[in-house]
Design a protein around this motif. Sequence first.
Motif, PDB file in Angstrom:
ATOM      1  N   CYS A  50       0.827  -1.209   0.000  1.00 43.34           N
ATOM      2  CA  CYS A  50       0.000   0.000   0.000  1.00 43.34           C
ATOM      3  C   CYS A  50       0.862   1.260   0.000  1.00 43.34           C
ATOM      4  CB  CYS A  50      -0.902   0.035   1.235  1.00 43.34           C
ATOM      5  SG  CYS A  50      -2.146  -1.261   1.312  1.00 43.34           S
ATOM      6  N   GLN A  67      -6.502   1.227   7.463  1.00 44.56           N
ATOM      7  CA  GLN A  67      -7.487   0.899   6.434  1.00 44.56           C
ATOM      8  C   GLN A  67      -6.905   1.348   5.099  1.00 44.56           C
ATOM      9  OE1 GLN A  67     -11.125   3.160   6.763  1.00 44.56           O
ATOM     10  NE2 GLN A  67     -10.076   5.106   7.028  1.00 44.56           N
ATOM     11  N   TRP A  68      -7.409   0.785   4.016  1.00 44.20           N
ATOM     12  CA  TRP A  68      -6.947   1.241   2.707  1.00 44.20           C
ATOM     13  C   TRP A  68      -8.098   1.262   1.708  1.00 44.20           C
ATOM     14  CZ3 TRP A  68      -4.698  -3.112   5.049  1.00 44.20           C
ATOM     15  CH2 TRP A  68      -5.080  -4.349   4.541  1.00 44.20           C
ATOM     16  N   THR A  69      -7.939   2.158   0.738  1.00 45.34           N
ATOM     17  CA  THR A  69      -8.958   2.352  -0.285  1.00 45.34           C
ATOM     18  C   THR A  69      -8.838   1.274  -1.356  1.00 45.34           C
ATOM     19  OG1 THR A  69      -7.591   3.717  -1.730  1.00 45.34           O
ATOM     20  CG2 THR A  69      -8.746   4.840   0.084  1.00 45.34           C
ATOM     21  N   ARG A  70      -9.743   1.304  -2.316  1.00 42.99           N
ATOM     22  CA  ARG A  70      -9.688   0.359  -3.432  1.00 42.99           C
ATOM     23  C   ARG A  70      -8.445   0.580  -4.275  1.00 42.99           C
ATOM     24  NH1 ARG A  70     -14.611   1.460  -7.393  1.00 42.99           N
ATOM     25  NH2 ARG A  70     -13.438  -0.074  -8.603  1.00 42.99           N
ATOM     26  N   ASP A  71      -7.820   1.764  -4.153  1.00 39.89           N
ATOM     27  CA  ASP A  71      -6.575   2.054  -4.863  1.00 39.89           C
ATOM     28  C   ASP A  71      -5.353   1.772  -4.002  1.00 39.89           C
ATOM     29  OD1 ASP A  71      -7.899   2.960  -7.203  1.00 39.89           O
ATOM     30  OD2 ASP A  71      -8.290   4.880  -6.217  1.00 39.89           O
ATOM     31  N   TYR A  72      -5.562   1.176  -2.821  1.00 40.70           N
ATOM     32  CA  TYR A  72      -4.491   0.775  -1.902  1.00 40.70           C
ATOM     33  C   TYR A  72      -3.706   1.958  -1.344  1.00 40.70           C
ATOM     34  CZ  TYR A  72      -5.805  -3.737  -3.710  1.00 40.70           C
ATOM     35  OH  TYR A  72      -6.542  -4.838  -4.064  1.00 40.70           O
ATOM     36  N   VAL A  83     -14.102   4.024   7.069  1.00 37.15           N
ATOM     37  CA  VAL A  83     -15.084   3.966   5.986  1.00 37.15           C
ATOM     38  C   VAL A  83     -15.600   2.539   5.891  1.00 37.15           C
ATOM     39  CG1 VAL A  83     -15.486   4.270   3.520  1.00 37.15           C
ATOM     40  CG2 VAL A  83     -13.915   5.802   4.736  1.00 37.15           C
ATOM     41  N   GLN A  86     -14.298  -0.644   3.607  1.00 35.76           N
ATOM     42  CA  GLN A  86     -12.872  -0.683   3.282  1.00 35.76           C
ATOM     43  C   GLN A  86     -12.196  -1.839   4.011  1.00 35.76           C
ATOM     44  OE1 GLN A  86     -10.751   3.022   3.639  1.00 35.76           O
ATOM     45  NE2 GLN A  86     -11.814   3.936   1.914  1.00 35.76           N
TER      46      GLN A  86
END
Length: 261
Positions: A50, A67-72, A83, A86
């Motif tokens: 990430c 936590q990480w987004t769909r784009d890492y 969120v 996530q």
Amino acid sequence: MSVATIQSDRLGANPFVVEGPIVSGSGIPGPNFALGAIAGGDRESEWVYCQLVLASQTTLQPGQWFQWTRDYVASLLTTAAAVVGQRCGVFSGAAQPPTLTGGPVGAITLAAGTYYIWLQRNGQAPSQVATATAALVVAETTTTAGQASAPASATTTTKAIANVNFAAANQTFTATTVNGSNLLGGIAGLSAGSGPFIGAAVAGTGIPGGTTIAGITYSPNGVVQSITLSANATANGTGITITATGVLEATLMRPFLSKVN
């Protein structure tokens, strides 16, 4: 769509290396893997690659939750910032000091900048927890960045973290203390995977209040040999029962933020 990737013996992947800071034109190599790449290890462990952007100097501790987004793109997990939906996992520790300080699989202090880190999402891992209940299968966020909680019942307005289990509410082991020394010896039956972990609070006969684990040495096969404390022992003792809390062994099963409690 998903794209399959492979780890090779030639390139490898070290989950305990933090890459960066990445500064355009500085000559520092860019990230070595595609965001979202997966590295596997023993005990069913998995790490995901990430990006982490830090606005100010930050110390990362083993067991901190991200936590990480769909784009890492990763960020420290807090109730306010969490969120639902996530994915999340923990920072297992750093193996080298890319900027200010660091040590063998321990905490690391990073200057502001853009970094690339491996975050653990599966297997046995350290987890920073405010409260833990043995065998609880759903944890929750807290207001403290990077810290989770596993109380007996859910706390209203927190975010639930699904697919994580704590083996016990604390960890106990026996050790030898030496008056005036901050080293615990005479340790048996402890491994790198099951803890205790750096940053955990420890209590026992001859150990001052507020003492934490500052360092751990391992044999080549991952057996704990000695533990360094943040304070010196105040008495000699053999076979002293030590209780560790605050950073506990968790079993991660690709956790995610499932709902608002």
